[in-house]
Design an enzyme around this catalytic site. Structure first.
Site, PDB file in Angstrom:
ATOM      1  N   ASN A  45       0.841  -1.197   0.000  1.00  0.00           N
ATOM      2  CA  ASN A  45       0.000   0.000   0.000  1.00  0.00           C
ATOM      3  C   ASN A  45       0.878   1.250   0.000  1.00  0.00           C
ATOM      4  O   ASN A  45       1.964   1.277   0.589  1.00  0.00           O
ATOM      5  CB  ASN A  45      -1.031   0.010   1.133  1.00  0.00           C
ATOM      6  N   GLU A  47       0.320   5.229   0.707  1.00  0.00           N
ATOM      7  CA  GLU A  47      -0.636   6.229   1.203  1.00  0.00           C
ATOM      8  C   GLU A  47      -0.270   7.621   0.706  1.00  0.00           C
ATOM      9  O   GLU A  47       0.778   7.844   0.096  1.00  0.00           O
ATOM     10  CB  GLU A  47      -0.677   6.161   2.737  1.00  0.00           C
ATOM     11  N   GLU A  58      -3.034  -4.682  -3.034  1.00  0.00           N
ATOM     12  CA  GLU A  58      -3.539  -5.590  -4.067  1.00  0.00           C
ATOM     13  C   GLU A  58      -3.592  -4.896  -5.417  1.00  0.00           C
ATOM     14  O   GLU A  58      -3.227  -5.463  -6.455  1.00  0.00           O
ATOM     15  CB  GLU A  58      -4.956  -6.069  -3.700  1.00  0.00           C
ATOM     16  N   CYS A  94     -10.118  -5.051   0.468  1.00  0.00           N
ATOM     17  CA  CYS A  94     -11.260  -4.124   0.504  1.00  0.00           C
ATOM     18  C   CYS A  94     -12.136  -4.350  -0.727  1.00  0.00           C
ATOM     19  O   CYS A  94     -11.757  -5.030  -1.689  1.00  0.00           O
ATOM     20  CB  CYS A  94     -10.765  -2.679   0.572  1.00  0.00           C
TER      21      CYS A  94
HETATM   22  N1  THU Z   1      -5.221  -1.591   2.684  1.00  0.00           N
HETATM   23  C1  THU Z   1      -4.635  -2.374   1.731  1.00  0.00           C
HETATM   24  O1  THU Z   1      -3.567  -2.058   1.205  1.00  0.00           O
HETATM   25  N2  THU Z   1      -5.261  -3.519   1.384  1.00  0.00           N
HETATM   26  C2  THU Z   1      -6.364  -4.004   1.994  1.00  0.00           C
HETATM   27  O2  THU Z   1      -6.820  -5.062   1.614  1.00  0.00           O
HETATM   28  C3  THU Z   1      -7.009  -3.254   3.082  1.00  0.00           C
HETATM   29  C4  THU Z   1      -6.481  -1.886   3.300  1.00  0.00           C
HETATM   30  C5  THU Z   1      -4.504  -0.381   3.113  1.00  0.00           C
HETATM   31  C6  THU Z   1      -5.111   0.935   2.729  1.00  0.00           C
HETATM   32  C7  THU Z   1      -4.500   1.846   3.774  1.00  0.00           C
HETATM   33  O3  THU Z   1      -3.220   2.257   3.350  1.00  0.00           O
HETATM   34  C8  THU Z   1      -4.325   0.962   4.997  1.00  0.00           C
HETATM   35  O4  THU Z   1      -4.409  -0.365   4.518  1.00  0.00           O
HETATM   36  C9  THU Z   1      -5.356   1.186   6.086  1.00  0.00           C
HETATM   37  O5  THU Z   1      -6.635   1.142   5.556  1.00  0.00           O
END
Ligand code: THU
Length: 149
Positions: A45, A47, A58, A94
């Site tokens: 991820n 941000e 993902e 998500c």
């Molecule tokens: N996040 C993901 O990268 N994948 C998931 O399946 C769930 C959430 C990340 C998004 C954000 O950077 C952090 O997790 C908290 O929501």
């Protein structure tokens, strides 16, 4: 998927967490996407200070794979938890990532949630996103659309 391939997939997802850029949530997610030709694509991820542009692990893996010419996939492994600690729970993808995967992957596509190399929860995309809106939904007379070609 052979046992050896699965081990590579799980390790790749766990290792990809190290690159997560998560100064806001401190929730580090790693993903590893297995193409049908055996190639592995890691993702983490990423941000953003404006929050909205944040990209999940993902989709980072999926878009990297598509950008490198792959469109056929067998499985994804996902590992998530507090930054700097091993995952304490199974991190589910998500809804946006489920939909993004459904563009290229069918209901049998495997989704492996990983706590450690020995702790894995197995799902299919069909279980996680039933009755999905897919390229076939847009096609006339049931023709398969472009994305799976
Ligand atoms: N996040 C993901 O990268 N994948 C998931 O399946 C769930 C959430 C990340 C998004 C954000 O950077 C952090 O997790 C908290 O929501």
């Amino acid at each position: 998927m052979t046992r050896e391939t699965e081990e590579r997939l799980l390790r790749c997802a766990l290792e990809a967490r190290a690159n997560a850029y998560v100064p806001y949530s401190h929730w580090a997610v790693g993903a590893a996407l297995l193409a049908q030709d055996g190639t592995l694509f890691p993702g983490c991820n990423v941000e953003n200070t404006a929050y909205g542009p944040t990209n999940c692990a993902e989709r980072t893996a999926l878009f990297s794979a598509v950008a490198q010419g792959k469109r056929r996939f067998a499985a994804i492994a996902i590992a998530g938890g507090r930054q700097g600690e091993p995952p304490a729970s199974f991190c589910p993808p998500c809804g946006v990532c489920r939909q993004a995967l459904a563009e290229f992957c069918g209901p049998e596509f495997e989704v492996l949630l990983v706590k450690s190399e020995g702790e894995v929860r197995r799902h299919t995309l069909g279980e996680l996103l039933p009755f999905a809106f897919t390229p076939a939904s847009l096609a006339e007379e049931g023709d398969a659309a472009h994305a799976h070609v």
